[in-house]
Design an enzyme around this catalytic site. Sequence first.
Site, PDB file in Angstrom:
ATOM      1  N   GLU A   1       0.746  -1.205  -0.039  1.00 49.64           N
ATOM      2  CA  GLU A   1       0.278   0.033   0.032  1.00 49.64           C
ATOM      3  C   GLU A   1       0.848   1.229  -0.188  1.00 49.64           C
ATOM      4  O   GLU A   1       0.397   2.359   0.203  1.00 49.64           O
ATOM      5  CB  GLU A   1      -0.978   0.031   1.203  1.00 49.64           C
ATOM      6  CG  GLU A   1      -0.489  -0.080   2.514  1.00 49.64           C
ATOM      7  CD  GLU A   1      -1.356   0.094   3.755  1.00 49.64           C
ATOM      8  OE1 GLU A   1      -1.518   1.252   3.720  1.00 49.64           O
ATOM      9  OE2 GLU A   1      -1.568  -0.765   4.393  1.00 49.64           O
TER      10      GLU A   1
ATOM     11  N   CYS B   1      -3.613  -3.585   4.726  1.00 50.67           N
ATOM     12  CA  CYS B   1      -2.311  -4.505   5.220  1.00 50.67           C
ATOM     13  C   CYS B   1      -2.782  -5.876   4.758  1.00 50.67           C
ATOM     14  O   CYS B   1      -1.977  -6.791   5.063  1.00 50.67           O
ATOM     15  CB  CYS B   1      -2.421  -4.446   6.643  1.00 50.67           C
ATOM     16  SG  CYS B   1      -1.633  -2.827   7.138  1.00 50.67           S
TER      17      CYS B   1
ATOM     18  N   HIS C   1      -2.040 -10.113  12.454  1.00 51.23           N
ATOM     19  CA  HIS C   1      -1.469  -8.925  12.010  1.00 51.23           C
ATOM     20  C   HIS C   1      -1.044  -8.023  13.139  1.00 51.23           C
ATOM     21  O   HIS C   1      -2.014  -7.989  14.107  1.00 51.23           O
ATOM     22  CB  HIS C   1      -2.416  -8.172  11.021  1.00 51.23           C
ATOM     23  CG  HIS C   1      -2.188  -6.716  10.893  1.00 51.23           C
ATOM     24  ND1 HIS C   1      -1.155  -6.664  10.163  1.00 51.23           N
ATOM     25  CD2 HIS C   1      -2.928  -5.725  11.128  1.00 51.23           C
ATOM     26  CE1 HIS C   1      -1.233  -5.056   9.902  1.00 51.23           C
ATOM     27  NE2 HIS C   1      -2.138  -4.657  10.742  1.00 51.23           N
TER      28      HIS C   1
HETATM   29  P1  HMG Z   1      -2.976   6.896  21.269  1.00 56.13           P
HETATM   30  O1  HMG Z   1      -4.207   7.949  21.426  1.00 56.13           O
HETATM   31  O2  HMG Z   1      -1.546   7.746  21.064  1.00 56.13           O
HETATM   32  O3  HMG Z   1      -3.042   5.857  22.461  1.00 56.13           O
HETATM   33  O4  HMG Z   1      -3.056   6.184  20.049  1.00 56.13           O
HETATM   34  P2  HMG Z   1      -3.633   5.969  23.859  1.00 56.13           P
HETATM   35  O5  HMG Z   1      -3.727   7.288  24.307  1.00 56.13           O
HETATM   36  O6  HMG Z   1      -4.934   5.188  23.677  1.00 56.13           O
HETATM   37  O7  HMG Z   1      -2.371   4.810  24.531  1.00 56.13           O
HETATM   38  C1  HMG Z   1      -2.153   3.803  23.986  1.00 56.13           C
HETATM   39  C2  HMG Z   1      -1.961   3.011  25.171  1.00 56.13           C
HETATM   40  O8  HMG Z   1      -0.846   3.285  25.756  1.00 56.13           O
HETATM   41  C3  HMG Z   1      -3.284   2.698  26.170  1.00 56.13           C
HETATM   42  O9  HMG Z   1      -3.231   1.414  26.614  1.00 56.13           O
HETATM   43  C4  HMG Z   1      -2.746   3.761  27.075  1.00 56.13           C
HETATM   44  O10 HMG Z   1      -3.219   3.135  28.654  1.00 56.13           O
HETATM   45  C5  HMG Z   1      -1.303   3.170  27.237  1.00 56.13           C
HETATM   46  P3  HMG Z   1      -4.669   0.497  26.470  1.00 56.13           P
HETATM   47  O11 HMG Z   1      -5.731   1.657  27.081  1.00 56.13           O
HETATM   48  O12 HMG Z   1      -5.007   0.458  24.988  1.00 56.13           O
HETATM   49  O13 HMG Z   1      -4.499  -0.695  27.024  1.00 56.13           O
HETATM   50  N1  HMG Z   1      -0.483   4.347  27.932  1.00 56.13           N
HETATM   51  C6  HMG Z   1       0.515   4.019  28.894  1.00 56.13           C
HETATM   52  N2  HMG Z   1       0.999   2.808  29.375  1.00 56.13           N
HETATM   53  C7  HMG Z   1       2.249   2.899  30.354  1.00 56.13           C
HETATM   54  N3  HMG Z   1       2.635   4.020  30.751  1.00 56.13           N
HETATM   55  C8  HMG Z   1       2.105   5.208  30.131  1.00 56.13           C
HETATM   56  C9  HMG Z   1       1.258   5.361  29.330  1.00 56.13           C
HETATM   57  N4  HMG Z   1       0.482   6.167  28.740  1.00 56.13           N
HETATM   58  C10 HMG Z   1      -0.552   5.630  27.958  1.00 56.13           C
HETATM   59  N5  HMG Z   1       2.703   6.487  30.573  1.00 56.13           N
HETATM   60  C11 HMG Z   1      -3.041   4.448  18.507  1.00 56.13           C
HETATM   61  C12 HMG Z   1      -2.882   4.963  19.773  1.00 56.13           C
HETATM   62  C13 HMG Z   1      -2.820   2.883  18.122  1.00 56.13           C
HETATM   63  C14 HMG Z   1      -4.646   4.537  18.152  1.00 56.13           C
HETATM   64  C15 HMG Z   1      -2.113   5.210  17.348  1.00 56.13           C
HETATM   65  O14 HMG Z   1      -1.012   4.828  17.591  1.00 56.13           O
HETATM   66  C16 HMG Z   1      -2.694   5.013  16.065  1.00 56.13           C
HETATM   67  O15 HMG Z   1      -3.668   5.649  15.499  1.00 56.13           O
HETATM   68  N6  HMG Z   1      -2.113   4.085  15.266  1.00 56.13           N
HETATM   69  C17 HMG Z   1      -2.393   3.997  13.859  1.00 56.13           C
HETATM   70  C18 HMG Z   1      -3.528   3.123  13.808  1.00 56.13           C
HETATM   71  C19 HMG Z   1      -3.570   1.731  13.987  1.00 56.13           C
HETATM   72  O16 HMG Z   1      -2.382   1.102  14.218  1.00 56.13           O
HETATM   73  N7  HMG Z   1      -4.519   0.767  14.216  1.00 56.13           N
HETATM   74  C20 HMG Z   1      -4.631  -0.649  14.478  1.00 56.13           C
HETATM   75  C21 HMG Z   1      -5.692  -1.362  14.076  1.00 56.13           C
HETATM   76  S1  HMG Z   1      -6.032  -1.122  12.387  1.00 56.13           S
HETATM   77  C22 HMG Z   1      -4.723  -1.786  11.346  1.00 56.13           C
HETATM   78  O17 HMG Z   1      -4.396  -2.747  12.014  1.00 56.13           O
HETATM   79  C23 HMG Z   1      -4.610  -1.665  10.183  1.00 56.13           C
HETATM   80  C24 HMG Z   1      -3.300  -0.964   9.795  1.00 56.13           C
HETATM   81  O18 HMG Z   1      -2.208  -1.806   9.863  1.00 56.13           O
HETATM   82  C25 HMG Z   1      -3.110  -0.407   8.363  1.00 56.13           C
HETATM   83  C26 HMG Z   1      -3.716  -1.024   7.244  1.00 56.13           C
HETATM   84  O19 HMG Z   1      -4.628  -1.989   7.256  1.00 56.13           O
HETATM   85  O20 HMG Z   1      -3.188  -0.690   6.126  1.00 56.13           O
HETATM   86  C27 HMG Z   1      -3.085   0.444  10.519  1.00 56.13           C
END
Ligand code: HMG
Length: 398
Positions: A85, A117, A233
């Site tokens: 992609e 993906c 994945h």
């Molecule tokens: P965010 O808003 O930065 O994260 O985005 P958050 O605030 O939800 O924090 C993430 C985790 O860190 C949470 O844990 C927090 O509690 C923890 P959870 O509640 O989930 O258990 N946290 C901490 N832990 C320890 N110490 C700390 C601390 N602070 C916070 N101090 C997000 C996270 C993944 C959404 C962002 O990185 C993102 O948008 N990523 C891209 C999208 C993605 O990867 N999506 C996955 C599913 S879709 C997919 O897999 C397809 C893809 O590969 C693309 C394709 O198909 O082409 C992406």
Amino acid sequence: MNNTDVIGLDHLAVYFPDQYLDLTDLAAARNIDAKKYLVGIGIHNAAVAMPSEDVVVLAANAGLKVLQEAGVSPEDVGMLVIGTESAVDKSKPTAAHVHDLLGISTSCRTYDIVHACAGATYGVLAALDWLHNPKNKYALVIASDIARYGKESLGEPTQGAGAVAMLLSRNPRLLSLEELSTYSRQVWDFWKPLDKIYPIVDGLYSTQCYIDAANSCFGALEKINGNSAFIYHTPYPKLVQQVHARIAVMIDEKIDWKQHFVAKVERSCRFSARIGNIYTGSLWLSLASQLEFSLSETTDPTKLKEDLDGCYLFSYGSGCGAALLRGEFRDTWAEMADQLKVEQALSARRRISIEEYEKSIIDYENMSLNDSCPDPTSGQFKLAAIESEKRVYTRIGV
Ligand code: HMG
């Protein structure tokens, strides 16, 4: 079942850039607690591609490696599919360049598949169908991507780059494969409009879409064999924990999912934690991780079947489409897995500074390829120039 009726992976090879960003450096630069990246998301390093290293270069390096290690001539490859992609052209397939660089014959069916993906997994499924024809010998499917979300974006700590090449055949030496279930639904979780260089992401919603797809794919099975490796994945390892907490209770509602995760899932997440999300290659990188650590952590590879009956492979592509496959380890799996040597290549990488990483963002945004861009030091190919809008690829040192 006759051995020639068994179809699957004869071998696979992983290639990734030889430089990486340590996420403690990224956390410091973004003024974020490093534990959020290392524990909350579960990624420690992100592979960073150089300007001379695009998806063609990554794919060709992985493809060359898989053919050489398997001892298969490019002449015997009758189908070449690239899942990506992050293609560099809206018409000309990445596969056309890779076909040329690998010296594959003109009688080969050659094309790209785009489905976020899941693109390479759909390539694997097409190859499995194609191999049912006994006239066909080897299919080469390569997943190649550079995941970029942009400076200071929420996805920034999940970036990565790399390619996984999969050689498929009848009577394979590594893993038999069959499709168990599939899932498709129109959602806006992650997409890349043609005029944008970064994806638009609804992060939290994307995780829900991923989990819904996994629930549906595993929910379609009459029975789930808990003594399998569960390979997902892996956009980031924490999401794999979250999904497995839900899938494990489908095996047995009284299961201790954390223990089950450690025994049957955790090994598959280790490479992603050191490379980042490589989109189409992510699931297959997780398979490589499972294989390499199953081999290094067992005293007797012939006893693998006592620890693991086989594996489930869950592929997810945003937008969205998902597929669940079943793999059975072949008797010769250890000899093939022994050639992976991903851990060795990871330890040989160079850690770059945050300044170098941020320069790589500027180079990408400006699409700059100039004399100051160094050659990659680990692979065989590079993007040498762009002349009259044509990309020129060469062998390194030639
Ligand atoms: P965010 O808003 O930065 O994260 O985005 P958050 O605030 O939800 O924090 C993430 C985790 O860190 C949470 O844990 C927090 O509690 C923890 P959870 O509640 O989930 O258990 N946290 C901490 N832990 C320890 N110490 C700390 C601390 N602070 C916070 N101090 C997000 C996270 C993944 C959404 C962002 O990185 C993102 O948008 N990523 C891209 C999208 C993605 O990867 N999506 C996955 C599913 S879709 C997919 O897999 C397809 C893809 O590969 C693309 C394709 O198909 O082409 C992406």
